[in-house]
Scaffold this active site. Structure first.
Site, short mmCIF file in Angstrom:
data_model
loop_
_atom_site.label_atom_id
_atom_site.label_comp_id
_atom_site.label_asym_id
_atom_site.label_seq_id
_atom_site.Cartn_x
_atom_site.Cartn_y
_atom_site.Cartn_z
N CYS A 2 0.90 -1.15 0.04
CA CYS A 2 0.12 0.14 0.31
C CYS A 2 1.01 1.31 -0.03
O CYS A 2 2.06 1.14 0.40
CB CYS A 2 -0.81 0.12 1.28
SG CYS A 2 -1.86 -1.48 1.37
N ARG A 27 2.10 0.85 -5.83
CA ARG A 27 2.25 0.17 -4.68
C ARG A 27 0.98 -0.50 -4.44
O ARG A 27 0.75 -1.58 -3.55
CB ARG A 27 2.66 1.10 -3.53
CG ARG A 27 3.83 1.72 -3.65
CD ARG A 27 4.22 2.53 -2.53
NE ARG A 27 4.49 1.72 -1.41
CZ ARG A 27 5.78 1.28 -0.97
NH1 ARG A 27 6.73 1.70 -1.74
NH2 ARG A 27 6.00 0.35 0.11
N TRP A 75 -3.46 -2.38 -1.51
CA TRP A 75 -3.33 -3.47 -1.99
C TRP A 75 -3.88 -4.29 -1.05
O TRP A 75 -3.19 -4.61 0.14
CB TRP A 75 -1.84 -3.62 -2.34
CG TRP A 75 -1.67 -5.20 -3.18
CD1 TRP A 75 -1.94 -5.47 -4.41
CD2 TRP A 75 -1.51 -6.29 -2.50
NE1 TRP A 75 -1.70 -6.65 -4.51
CE2 TRP A 75 -1.16 -7.51 -3.67
CE3 TRP A 75 -1.07 -6.79 -1.18
CZ2 TRP A 75 -0.91 -8.64 -3.28
CZ3 TRP A 75 -0.68 -8.17 -0.93
CH2 TRP A 75 -0.82 -9.17 -2.25
N ASN A 99 0.27 0.30 5.94
CA ASN A 99 0.95 -0.73 4.79
C ASN A 99 1.54 -1.86 5.73
O ASN A 99 2.18 -1.65 6.81
CB ASN A 99 1.86 0.03 4.27
CG ASN A 99 2.81 -0.91 3.31
OD1 ASN A 99 2.44 -2.00 2.88
ND2 ASN A 99 4.12 -0.35 3.00
N GLY A 100 1.21 -3.15 5.44
CA GLY A 100 1.69 -4.11 6.17
C GLY A 100 0.69 -5.24 6.74
O GLY A 100 -0.30 -4.99 6.26
N GLU A 480 11.46 -16.09 -16.69
CA GLU A 480 11.25 -14.52 -16.76
C GLU A 480 10.19 -14.35 -17.96
O GLU A 480 9.25 -13.33 -17.61
CB GLU A 480 12.52 -13.85 -17.05
CG GLU A 480 12.75 -12.12 -17.14
CD GLU A 480 11.55 -11.46 -16.06
OE1 GLU A 480 11.20 -12.05 -15.10
OE2 GLU A 480 11.43 -10.43 -16.28
N LYS A 484 6.44 -12.68 -17.15
CA LYS A 484 6.10 -11.48 -17.44
C LYS A 484 4.92 -11.68 -18.41
O LYS A 484 3.79 -10.91 -18.32
CB LYS A 484 7.19 -10.96 -18.71
CG LYS A 484 8.39 -10.32 -18.26
CD LYS A 484 8.16 -8.85 -17.53
CE LYS A 484 8.14 -8.92 -16.08
NZ LYS A 484 9.31 -9.11 -15.25
N GLU A 487 1.91 -12.24 -15.82
CA GLU A 487 1.44 -11.14 -15.05
C GLU A 487 0.84 -10.00 -15.85
O GLU A 487 -0.22 -9.33 -15.42
CB GLU A 487 2.55 -10.70 -14.04
CG GLU A 487 3.74 -9.98 -14.75
CD GLU A 487 4.61 -9.42 -13.79
OE1 GLU A 487 4.67 -9.11 -12.73
OE2 GLU A 487 6.10 -9.51 -14.44
N HIS A 503 9.49 -35.12 -19.68
CA HIS A 503 9.32 -35.69 -18.22
C HIS A 503 7.91 -35.38 -17.74
O HIS A 503 7.40 -35.18 -16.58
CB HIS A 503 10.48 -35.28 -17.21
CG HIS A 503 11.67 -35.78 -17.61
ND1 HIS A 503 11.94 -37.24 -17.58
CD2 HIS A 503 12.91 -35.33 -18.34
CE1 HIS A 503 13.24 -37.56 -18.20
NE2 HIS A 503 13.72 -36.11 -18.59
N LYS A 603 3.70 -2.99 -6.84
CA LYS A 603 5.19 -3.21 -6.61
C LYS A 603 5.55 -2.98 -5.47
O LYS A 603 4.89 -2.46 -4.56
CB LYS A 603 5.63 -2.02 -7.63
CG LYS A 603 7.03 -2.11 -8.17
CD LYS A 603 7.23 -1.22 -9.42
CE LYS A 603 8.43 -1.55 -9.93
NZ LYS A 603 8.60 -2.67 -10.71
C1 F6R Z 1 7.76 -9.30 -11.84
C2 F6R Z 1 8.21 -8.19 -10.58
C3 F6R Z 1 8.25 -9.20 -9.31
C4 F6R Z 1 9.72 -8.59 -8.37
C5 F6R Z 1 9.54 -9.07 -7.08
C6 F6R Z 1 10.61 -8.64 -6.33
O1 F6R Z 1 7.51 -8.51 -13.08
O2 F6R Z 1 8.47 -7.32 -10.88
O3 F6R Z 1 8.34 -10.56 -9.46
O4 F6R Z 1 10.51 -8.91 -9.16
O5 F6R Z 1 8.07 -8.92 -6.47
O6 F6R Z 1 10.75 -7.39 -6.18
P1 F6R Z 1 12.03 -6.53 -5.80
O7 F6R Z 1 13.05 -6.73 -6.88
O8 F6R Z 1 11.61 -5.14 -5.53
O9 F6R Z 1 12.28 -7.24 -4.46
#
Ligand code: F6R
Length: 608
Positions: A2, A27, A75, A99-100, A480, A484, A487, A503, A603
């Site tokens: 958040c 966030r 969030w 937040n938390g 990766e 991507k 998500e 397998h 994020k």
């Molecule tokens: C995916 C993504 C997440 C972050 C993960 C770690 O696109 O962004 O998987 O990589 O939440 O976040 P950080 O790097 O901030 O520790």
């Protein structure tokens, strides 16, 4: 997770809070709210589920007066993202944003209800407002009431409080979730990070875990958890946070993908001196002769950077590497040895699991290195060795440029490890450094493939599911790529080491399944092509990401070829990441999903 904002001393707090919240929306964005206090002490709040624009609309019909206030973009963890669960939560004179996660909220809630309180939300946050209101109601001064209230909480929190009847006071507290105080001549602010505060403040105080602060328009007092006053230095607002603008791009993610050549160049020039054929010890102060094992831990995309790095450290430096996702690492019975280096990778430097892993390793006596993008983050402050990525603020929720800068940093570090440990002859080290020096140009070339990738995205976007395959470092790129795609476009995607295909996952292959194979022409190419043929024989739709020599060999086994520039195998995973990002981006555009703020995500995951 958040976003939190608080303001005191403004003429009109609500628009300022809204403005700052917009900078924090990455966030969390499932609901939002603001509470403001007028000069005569009246408190009012507006909350709205959905994105911040819904709150903005609600405030147009219900303006909030007053120069003091707090705001939140959420969030959801406890309780659905409804208006009623949106913050701020109010009990009596106290409004709170959080937040938390308050882990003992059930016990707190039960005790409050048993003693007559009525709680109106399902959140873990509302009990905090009740506890503080009770402590104040019992006659405690604010400092004592905060010590009492915070002492009752278990879990993680960044908190901001405002008070009806007290327009001259705000309070903030931090434990396990980041929180900063912004200072300007006439106003003081609270924010989850410097990005929210940068345009309005000249200096920032970063609270430490366990700190709380009491703010008035002209003063900030910081206290330790037991109420003892503590000094926390004010620091100038970091320059780079003011760069968080979209420019002419449609999305932050597009901007961040296109910025990669520049930020990779910036990051690499911090670490390597190509002329001298060295990796700067001042930038990477690790003597790998004294390191017998490296343990790497991170989450999500950052973990995949660690996965690539494991191949590099083992190959270039013959250094054993343990690798874990941080949510597992933190709860393992790790076996620490004295000469190990514990390396944590994080864009935000605040991810709860990675930070907990870092602290566990520190408590186990390990030397801690952190590859972080936010230089003022908690991990940067707690690590012994900070290895910055110079990607600048990453606002798109899906990580792009931070990942390729993490890879660039780790590649430079692996070369240093090879030089230090004598596993690379000087001419070999020079070859690797030259390859790194070429990386910005090669990534720029990969970005120019956008039109071809857009065409491929039209194949992938309608699919229900997609498979990503690769071997060696290309396996990490496949992981990766799958992350991507899922998500951003909400298409189910799985990544497998190509050799694992038979397998089990080969059962998924039919003529509707796009199979994206990362197959640069390297020493594993022939093996990967065999796996590609197994897919082809079963009607799978192969999209091969390769180079000119690979394309020639693959021929029409693949339905689509994405042909990357010829690159040294060492840097191929960085270059091959670009089509993964662009594929996910364009599939998301075609599917009409929210590119910068995908559903259910946020994020900076500061909860467990
Ligand atoms: C995916 C993504 C997440 C972050 C993960 C770690 O696109 O962004 O998987 O990589 O939440 O976040 P950080 O790097 O901030 O520790």
């Amino acid at each position: 997770m958040c976003g939190i904002v608080g303001v005191i001393g403004a003429e009109d707090a609500a628009p300022l809070i809204l403005d700052a919240l917009k900078r924090l929306e990455y966030r969390g964005y499932d609901s939002a709210g603001i509470a403001a206090v007028t000069a005569d002490g009246a408190m009012d709040r507006v909350r709205a589920s959905g994105k911040l624009r819904n709150l903005e609309k609600a405030m147009a019909g219900h303006p909030l007066a007053g120069g003091t206030g707090i705001g939140h973009t959420r969030w959801a963890t406890h309780g659905a993202p409804t208006d009623g669960n949106a913050h701020p939560h109010v009990a009596g004179r106290v409004a709170v944003v959080h937040n938390g996660i308050i882990e003992n909220f059930r016990e707190l809630r039960r005790a409050l209800e048993d003693s007559g309180a009525t709680l109106t939300s399902e959140t873990d946050t509302e009990p905090v407002a009740h506890l503080l209101d009770r402590a104040l109601g019992a006659g405690a001064d604010l400092r004592t009431a905060l010590v009492e209230t915070l002492g009752a909480l278990e879990g993680a929190y960044g908190l901001a409080f405002s008070f009806a009847g007290q327009p001259q006071t705000l309070a903030a507290a931090r434990f396990g979730s980041p929180l900063a105080i912004g200072l300007a001549d006439d106003i003081k602010m609270i924010g989850s990070d410097a990005i929210a505060l940068a345009p309005f403040c000249d200096e920032i105080i970063y609270l430490e875990d366990g700190d709380f602060a009491i703010l008035s328009a002209d003063k900030v007092e910081v206290f330790a958890k037991d109420g003892t006053p503590v000094e926390r230095p004010a620091q100038p607002v970091p320059m780079q946070v003011s760069l968080a603008e979209k420019g002419n791009y449609r999305h932050f993610m597009a901007k961040e993908i296109h910025e990669q050549p520049e930020v990779i160049a910036r990051t690499l020039s911090h670490y390597i001196d190509v002329g001298a054929g060295t990796v700067r010890s001042s930038a990477a102060p690790v003597d790998f002769r004294k390191v017998s094992r490296l343990s790497i831990s991170a989450c999500g995309t950052a973990y995949y950077a660690g996965l690539v790095a494991r191949y590099w450290f083992e190959r270039l430096a013959r250094l054993p590497v343990d690798l874990d996702v941080a949510s597992e690492y933190r709860y393992r019975s790790q076996l620490f040895a004295a000469d190990e280096l514990a390396l944590f990778i994080s864009q935000s430097g605040e991810t709860a699991d990675t930070l907990a892993g870092l602290r566990a390793a520190k408590a186990g006596g390990q030397t801690i290195a952190a590859v972080v993008n936010v230089p003022t983050s908690t991990m940067a402050r707690e690590a012994d060795i900070v290895l910055p990525t110079l990607a600048g603020p990453e606002i798109g929720v899906a990580s792009t440029k931070a990942f390729t800068c993490q890879l660039s940093t780790l590649a430079a570090l692996a070369v240093k490890a090879g030089i230090d440990r004598g596993t690379l002859a000087p001419f070999e080290a020079e070859g690797f450094l030259n390859a790194l020096a070429e990386l910005p140009r090669l990534v720029a070339e990969a970005v120019t493939l956008e039109h071809a990738i857009e065409r491929v995205a039209r194949i992938v976007a309608p699919a229900r599911s997609a498979l990503f395959l690769g071997r060696g470092t290309s396996f990490a790129v496949a992981m990766e790529g799958a992350l991507k795609l899922k998500e951003l476009s909400y298409i189910h995607a799985e990544a497998y080491a190509a050799g694992e295909l038979k397998h089990g996952p080969i059962a998924l292959v039919d003529d509707e399944l796009p199979v994206i194979v990362i197959a640069p022409y390297d020493d594993l190419f022939a093996k990967t092509v065999s796996n590609m043929q197994e897919v082809h024989a079963r009607g799978g739709r192969i999209i091969a990401v390769t180079d000119a020599r690979g394309a020639h060999a693959i021929g029409d086994t693949a339905e689509e070829l994405i042909v990357l520039p010829d690159v040294p195998a060492f840097v191929a995973p960085v270059v091959a990441t670009v089509p993964m990002q662009l594929l996910a981006y364009h599939a998301a555009i075609i599917n009409g999903t929210d590119v910068d703020q995908p559903r259910n995500l946020a994020k900076s995951v500061t909860v467990e």
